[in-house]
Design a protein around this motif. Structure first.
Motif, PDB file in Angstrom:
ATOM      1  N   ARG A 121       4.175   3.161 -11.788  1.00  9.70           N
ATOM      2  CA  ARG A 121       3.273   2.102 -11.362  1.00  9.70           C
ATOM      3  C   ARG A 121       3.394   0.897 -12.289  1.00  9.70           C
ATOM      4  NH1 ARG A 121      -2.594   4.923 -12.775  1.00  9.70           N
ATOM      5  NH2 ARG A 121      -2.462   4.731 -15.072  1.00  9.70           N
ATOM      6  N   GLN A 122       3.048  -0.248 -11.735  1.00 12.42           N
ATOM      7  CA  GLN A 122       3.083  -1.473 -12.510  1.00 12.42           C
ATOM      8  C   GLN A 122       1.857  -2.308 -12.176  1.00 12.42           C
ATOM      9  OE1 GLN A 122       6.711  -3.738 -12.173  1.00 12.42           O
ATOM     10  NE2 GLN A 122       6.313  -4.816 -14.078  1.00 12.42           N
TER      11      GLN A 122
ATOM     12  N   LYS B  26       1.680  -6.152 -16.789  1.00 14.87           N
ATOM     13  CA  LYS B  26       2.062  -5.003 -17.603  1.00 14.87           C
ATOM     14  C   LYS B  26       3.429  -4.487 -17.203  1.00 14.87           C
ATOM     15  CE  LYS B  26      -2.617  -3.419 -18.664  1.00 14.87           C
ATOM     16  NZ  LYS B  26      -3.538  -2.243 -18.692  1.00 14.87           N
ATOM     17  N   GLU B  27       4.018  -3.684 -18.072  1.00 13.52           N
ATOM     18  CA  GLU B  27       5.306  -3.080 -17.774  1.00 13.52           C
ATOM     19  C   GLU B  27       5.126  -1.890 -16.825  1.00 13.52           C
ATOM     20  OE1 GLU B  27       7.648  -4.142 -21.940  1.00 13.52           O
ATOM     21  OE2 GLU B  27       7.224  -2.064 -21.402  1.00 13.52           O
ATOM     22  N   ARG B  28       6.189  -1.587 -16.111  1.00 10.51           N
ATOM     23  CA  ARG B  28       6.171  -0.413 -15.247  1.00 10.51           C
ATOM     24  C   ARG B  28       6.060   0.834 -16.115  1.00 10.51           C
ATOM     25  NH1 ARG B  28      10.283  -0.337 -10.254  1.00 10.51           N
ATOM     26  NH2 ARG B  28       9.374  -2.427 -10.232  1.00 10.51           N
ATOM     27  N   GLU B  29       5.257   1.795 -15.674  1.00 12.66           N
ATOM     28  CA  GLU B  29       5.040   3.004 -16.456  1.00 12.66           C
ATOM     29  C   GLU B  29       5.142   4.256 -15.595  1.00 12.66           C
ATOM     30  OE1 GLU B  29       1.090   2.916 -18.109  1.00 12.66           O
ATOM     31  OE2 GLU B  29       0.113   3.126 -16.171  1.00 12.66           O
TER      32      GLU B  29
ATOM     33  N   ALA C  11      -2.583  -0.876  -9.299  1.00  9.60           N
ATOM     34  CA  ALA C  11      -1.186  -1.214  -9.600  1.00  9.60           C
ATOM     35  C   ALA C  11      -0.372  -1.120  -8.314  1.00  9.60           C
ATOM     36  CB  ALA C  11      -0.615  -0.254 -10.636  1.00  9.60           C
TER      37      ALA C  11
ATOM     38  N   TYR D 215       2.505   0.980  -6.846  1.00 10.64           N
ATOM     39  CA  TYR D 215       3.064   2.305  -7.111  1.00 10.64           C
ATOM     40  C   TYR D 215       4.450   2.407  -6.472  1.00 10.64           C
ATOM     41  CZ  TYR D 215      -1.238   4.001  -9.143  1.00 10.64           C
ATOM     42  OH  TYR D 215      -2.312   4.208  -9.979  1.00 10.64           O
ATOM     43  N   TYR D 216       5.405   2.879  -7.271  1.00  5.36           N
ATOM     44  CA  TYR D 216       6.789   2.980  -6.839  1.00  5.36           C
ATOM     45  C   TYR D 216       7.243   4.439  -6.839  1.00  5.36           C
ATOM     46  CZ  TYR D 216       6.993  -2.026  -7.840  1.00  5.36           C
ATOM     47  OH  TYR D 216       6.765  -3.380  -7.866  1.00  5.36           O
TER      48      TYR D 216
END
Length: 124
Positions: free
Chosen positions: A38-39, A43-46, A92, A94-95
């Motif tokens: 998620r990003q 913020k950075e993707r986490e 966020a 979500y990927y």
């Protein structure tokens, strides 16, 4: 090549639930480790969660452990992310992501294929 399409995002209140789906096509899906990331804005993707190709091993970020559940149905080429007790900080994009191999990893760079993302918004 793998194509990933996420769905199921939306707007919900804090404490609510959403179920994300990721439909995969293009190559053998059942041998691939899969993950959700998620990003949030600015913020950075986490990393959020990951699952082995058998579904027998799952991994979660500490921030979602006990609230989110990742699962997969290889017959349907689909990975799911059940999100319960949602918090505003879960907001966020979500990927869904797939690896070429069956080894489960939690780092962004380890994933070879990515979906376009689905927006999750949790209001307070």
């Amino acid at each position: 090549q793998v194509q990933l399409v996420e769905s199921g995002g939306g707007l919900t209140q804090a404490g609510g639930s959403l179920r994300l789906s990721c439909a995969a096509s293009g190559r053998t899906f059942s041998n691939s480790a899969m993950g959700w990331f998620r990003q949030a804005p600015g913020k950075e993707r986490e990393f959020v969660a990951a699952i082995s190709w058998t579904g027998g091993s799952t991994y979660y970020a500490d921030s979602v452990k006990g609230r989110f559940t990742i699962s997969r149905d290889n017959a349907k080429n689909t990975v799911y992310l059940q999100m319960n007790s949602l918090k505003p900080e879960d907001t966020a994009v979500y990927y869904c992501a797939a690896r070429r191999t069956s080894m489960v990893l939690t780092t962004i760079g380890a994933y070879d294929f990515w979906g376009q993302g689905t927006q999750v918004t949790v209001s307070s």
